[in-house]
Motif scaffolding. Structure first.
Motif, PDB file in Angstrom:
ATOM      1  N   VAL A 311       0.812  -1.210   0.000  1.00 34.86           N
ATOM      2  CA  VAL A 311       0.000   0.000   0.000  1.00 34.86           C
ATOM      3  C   VAL A 311       0.851   1.268   0.000  1.00 34.86           C
ATOM      4  N   GLY A 312       2.174   1.100  -0.010  1.00 34.68           N
ATOM      5  CA  GLY A 312       3.059   2.266  -0.135  1.00 34.68           C
ATOM      6  C   GLY A 312       3.227   3.095   1.114  1.00 34.68           C
ATOM      7  N   CYS A 313       3.154   2.467   2.284  1.00 33.38           N
ATOM      8  CA  CYS A 313       3.314   3.234   3.529  1.00 33.38           C
ATOM      9  C   CYS A 313       4.777   3.589   3.785  1.00 33.38           C
ATOM     10  N   GLY A 314       5.690   2.804   3.178  1.00 33.20           N
ATOM     11  CA  GLY A 314       7.116   3.117   3.302  1.00 33.20           C
ATOM     12  C   GLY A 314       7.749   2.768   4.634  1.00 33.20           C
ATOM     13  N   ARG A 315       7.019   2.045   5.497  1.00 37.00           N
ATOM     14  CA  ARG A 315       7.582   1.722   6.811  1.00 37.00           C
ATOM     15  C   ARG A 315       8.820   0.833   6.705  1.00 37.00           C
ATOM     16  N   CYS A 316       8.833  -0.045   5.671  1.00 35.93           N
ATOM     17  CA  CYS A 316       9.979  -0.946   5.497  1.00 35.93           C
ATOM     18  C   CYS A 316      11.244  -0.140   5.224  1.00 35.93           C
ATOM     19  N   ASP A 317      11.088   0.954   4.447  1.00 35.04           N
ATOM     20  CA  ASP A 317      12.249   1.808   4.181  1.00 35.04           C
ATOM     21  C   ASP A 317      12.628   2.622   5.416  1.00 35.04           C
ATOM     22  N   ASP A 318      11.611   3.024   6.183  1.00 33.34           N
ATOM     23  CA  ASP A 318      11.886   3.783   7.414  1.00 33.34           C
ATOM     24  C   ASP A 318      12.728   2.954   8.385  1.00 33.34           C
ATOM     25  N   VAL A 319      12.454   1.670   8.452  1.00 36.01           N
ATOM     26  CA  VAL A 319      12.999   0.851   9.543  1.00 36.01           C
ATOM     27  C   VAL A 319      14.275   0.115   9.175  1.00 36.01           C
ATOM     28  N   CYS A 320      14.568  -0.041   7.878  1.00 30.94           N
ATOM     29  CA  CYS A 320      15.692  -0.909   7.494  1.00 30.94           C
ATOM     30  C   CYS A 320      17.018  -0.397   8.071  1.00 30.94           C
ATOM     31  N   PRO A 321      17.699  -1.225   8.868  1.00 35.57           N
ATOM     32  CA  PRO A 321      18.960  -0.772   9.467  1.00 35.57           C
ATOM     33  C   PRO A 321      20.097  -0.727   8.456  1.00 35.57           C
ATOM     34  N   GLU A 322      19.882  -1.335   7.290  1.00 33.03           N
ATOM     35  CA  GLU A 322      20.930  -1.389   6.268  1.00 33.03           C
ATOM     36  C   GLU A 322      20.656  -0.413   5.117  1.00 33.03           C
ATOM     37  N   TYR A 323      19.711   0.473   5.319  1.00 36.69           N
ATOM     38  CA  TYR A 323      19.358   1.465   4.293  1.00 36.69           C
ATOM     39  C   TYR A 323      19.011   0.827   2.946  1.00 36.69           C
ATOM     40  N   ILE A 324      18.348  -0.312   2.976  1.00 40.76           N
ATOM     41  CA  ILE A 324      17.850  -0.898   1.733  1.00 40.76           C
ATOM     42  C   ILE A 324      16.504  -0.246   1.434  1.00 40.76           C
ATOM     43  N   SER A 325      16.363   0.254   0.209  1.00 48.49           N
ATOM     44  CA  SER A 325      15.125   0.924  -0.152  1.00 48.49           C
ATOM     45  C   SER A 325      14.263   0.009  -1.014  1.00 48.49           C
TER      46      SER A 325
END
Lengths: 353, 328
Positions: A311-325
């Motif tokens: 749904v494009g909330c972007g939380r996965c990008d917010d939280v990734c400790p390895e800066y994977i987008s």
């Protein structure tokens, strides 16, 4: 139709709602982040308006209302089992438009996926009512517009928008469910024509392929994630649409004939997810796991249910400790898909000549 | 060269080194906590170019030494260094006269929570707080602060080493048994965690409060304690006679107790320092070697009320090389 409330009016509103509903809302937990003196916003039951975090995007999703991180389903002893008790009061969940769209994906998996419905999901689901938190602007990493989850037309009892006006905070509520009017009247609300705010553009943009050709699964684009990803699964645990779980049968240590069955959230990125009897493991590398996750979100779910899971909330990008987008990966998949399709078209074109 | 008539004792106390090169000295700038503002750094560059050789030594204890200063320029350098002393909030006895003492060494700190993902407290702030309490003082004492058990600040070489700890808080309702805490604790720390019936059990004796579990938990099942805790390690040292690592004194100690203990230690030194010590300088560790640890413990714990979690070593033994007894 709607209402406008002052700060104290909002406090009154939550107080009166709380007498009839349990309220599940984003809460800023001070100092609960990974690092010292960092905070985290996650969902919890609240008693007062002051606890509700309306400003920031929540780090973890509302889905814990339906799929707690760890949930005891039932207890067993010898020939008997007993379902775990559940508070049967109705629940008001405060969430944003993307999350309300995510709800449909959760329902797809637990209520519409084959003949059986999941009774433990259903008994929680039946208790939920939703309050839509307006989004006057997009947050970092949001890409709801491209996923079509920025707009919400129904499925909420009322919406909430807060705005600073001079010294005061003013709260605006769009109230499509007239049965809630009494709460607003009781809190001293002023009637007004209110529309909830929503995002119309995001800085992060994604190009989602209509179709992902099979060849993209073997594309070299996945390989770098075998090196970069640490397989921590944060992206899954914060995702409003990740639905995987695993079961634990626990036998109490002082009496092995009594125990409980638990369901805990699972992550397709964490070691062990694809382990099978005999020591096999389907997706050994992090690159393979990333491919599975991403294609499930932007291709596989759609094949089965007609809509993309993400749904494009972007939380996965917010939280990734390895800066994977993840949003970058979507665009890479788009480019790789285009390349395959173009090559195919060129071939086809030659044959036709 | 007969022109020079320098009180070397005063010079050293004023934080200038007696150089190997006759007629030259080096100005020693203490930087508590290892953090200096860019403007002060610029001033140091200026002094180095104007009075020194245009080079700057970074010292082992996070200070700065400006070498190649002519002894006759000491007063001028003291006047110029005032802005740096002000910016770093160094206690001074007389303005414009430079550093009033050099015995108690610069208080060291790793970057701690300011920068480091693993930092369990603000090491810089604590170093600065200690500096405020102890400086100026002529007694030779080394104090160092490090954010976690990695001990990047190498506090085990100091007389007082302060290691940051957090007491991991576990919420079983958020735990999905991904076992990352267990694995990372085993690989990066001490292996204090295990799985029992699908939930994590922490061996509280083994746990060193490093916070690795909190760092790697993907669901916030593990979080930090509101209270900041410390492991206080004592009397590590380098040197000719008996180099050794500092040993554990208090585990799960609180900040106020540490401040009091360090404060008390100075009173102990005044009481027991060897009056015939070379240059009136005797490291605290050697004083304790003479009086015995019990006497020292009695002094430093005076008026200290430790928290309920504090575990104090009943007795302490140090190892290391004993070149003074057994030769090299």
């Amino acid at each position: 139709m709607g209402y406008v409330l002052t700060q104290s009016g909002f406090s009154e509103l939550v107080k009166s709602l709380e007498s009839q509903y349990r309220i599940f809302a984003p809460v800023l937990k001070k100092g609960a982040g990974r690092h010292l003196d960092t905070d985290v916003v996650l969902y919890d039951f609240v008693k007062s308006a002051e606890e509700i975090e309306l400003e920031h995007k929540s780090d973890y999703a509302f889905k814990e209302a339906l799929l707690p991180m760890s949930e005891t389903l039932f207890f067993f002893t010898e020939q008997q089992t007993k379902e775990a008790d559940l508070d049967e009061r109705p629940v008001l969940v405060f969430l944003r438009s993307c999350d309300l769209h995510a709800l449909k994906r959760l329902d797809d998996i637990y209520l519409r996926n084959g003949k059986e419905i999941d009774p433990f999901y259903k008994r929680r689901r039946d208790l939920l009512h939703f309050v839509l938190i307006g989004c006057p602007h997009a947050f970092e990493n949001c890409f709801c517009v491209d996923m079509g989850s920025n707009l919400t037309k129904d499925g909420y009892v009322f919406s909430i928008d807060s705005a600073e006006e001079g010294e005061d905070t003013v709260y605006r509520f769009e109230v499509p469910d007239a049965s809630f009017n009494t709460f607003f009247e009781g809190a001293g609300g002023t009637k007004a024509d209110v529309q909830h705010t929503y995002v119309t553009e995001t800085k992060t943009r994604v190009r989602v392929p209509e179709e992902v050709p099979q060849a993209v699964m073997k594309d070299a684009l996945w390989d770098e994630y075998t090196q970069r990803c640490i397989g921590c699964g944060r992206c899954n645990f914060v995702c409003p649409t990740c639905t995987c779980f695993t079961m634990q049968d626990v036998y109490y240590t002082d009496n092995g004939r009594v125990g409980e069955r638990r369901r805990v959230e699972a992550s397709c990125m964490v070691d062990g997810f694809t382990n099978v009897a005999g020591g096999g493991q389907y997706r050994k590398t992090k690159g393979e796991r990333m491919r599975f996750k991403v294609l499930h979100k932007i291709s596989d779910h759609k094949k089965r249910f007609g809509e993309n899971m993400c749904v494009g909330c972007g939380r996965c990008d917010d939280v990734c400790p390895e800066y994977i987008s993840y949003s970058h990966i979507i665009n890479k998949v788009y480019d790789a898909s285009e390349k395959v399709l173009q090559a195919k078209n060129a071939e086809g074109g030659e044959e036709n000549e | 060269m007969g022109e020079l008539d320098i009180n070397v004792v005063k010079l050293k106390k004023n934080a200038f080194r007696v150089s190997k090169v006759r007629g030259e000295t080096a100005s020693r700038i203490r930087i508590p906590g290892g953090v200096i503002d860019a403007k002060s750094m610029q001033k140091i560059v200026e002094i180095a170019e104007k009075y020194g050789t245009g080079t700057i030594d970074i010292t082992n204890r996070q200070g700065i030494e400006i070498p190649g200063i002519k002894l006759e320029d000491v007063d001028k350098v003291n006047a110029e260094v005032q802005s740096v002393i002000d910016a770093l909030h160094i206690n001074q006895t007389e303005r414009g006269k430079g550093f009033p003492s050099s015995g108690t060494r610069n208080i060291e700190a790793c970057p701690g929570k300011r920068l480091c993902p693993f930092g369990n407290y603000d090491t810089t702030a604590m170093a600065q707080r200690i500096e405020q309490m102890v400086f100026p003082n002529d007694r030779h004492v080394k104090i160092a602060c490090t954010g976690c058990s990695n001990d990047c600040a190498k506090v085990r070489f100091a007389d007082f080493g302060i290691i940051g700890m957090t007491e991991p808080q576990y919420n079983p309702d958020r735990c999905v048994t991904c076992e990352q805490c267990v694995n990372y604790c085993k690989k990066r720390s001490v292996g204090a965690l295990s799985v029992v019936n699908g939930k994590i059990v922490r061996d509280t004796d083994k746990c060193i409060g490093c916070g690795v579990c909190v760092h790697y938990c993907p669901t916030r099942a593990w979080t930090r304690s509101k209270e900041h805790y410390f492991r206080l390690v004592l009397l590590g040292r380098t040197g000719k006679k008996n180099p050794r690592l500092a040993e554990d004194f208090i585990k799960w100690c609180d900040e106020e107790s540490i401040m009091k203990i360090i404060h008390n230690a100075y009173a102990y030194i005044e009481e027991y320092i060897d009056p015939n010590a070379v240059e009136h300088k005797e490291h605290i560790g050697y004083i304790v070697d003479r009086t015995g640890f019990e006497k020292f413990k009695e002094y430093i714990l005076k008026d200290v009320t430790l928290g309920p979690k504090a575990e104090v070593a009943k007795t302490m033994y140090w190892g290391g090389k004993h070149y003074d007894q057994y030769g090299g």
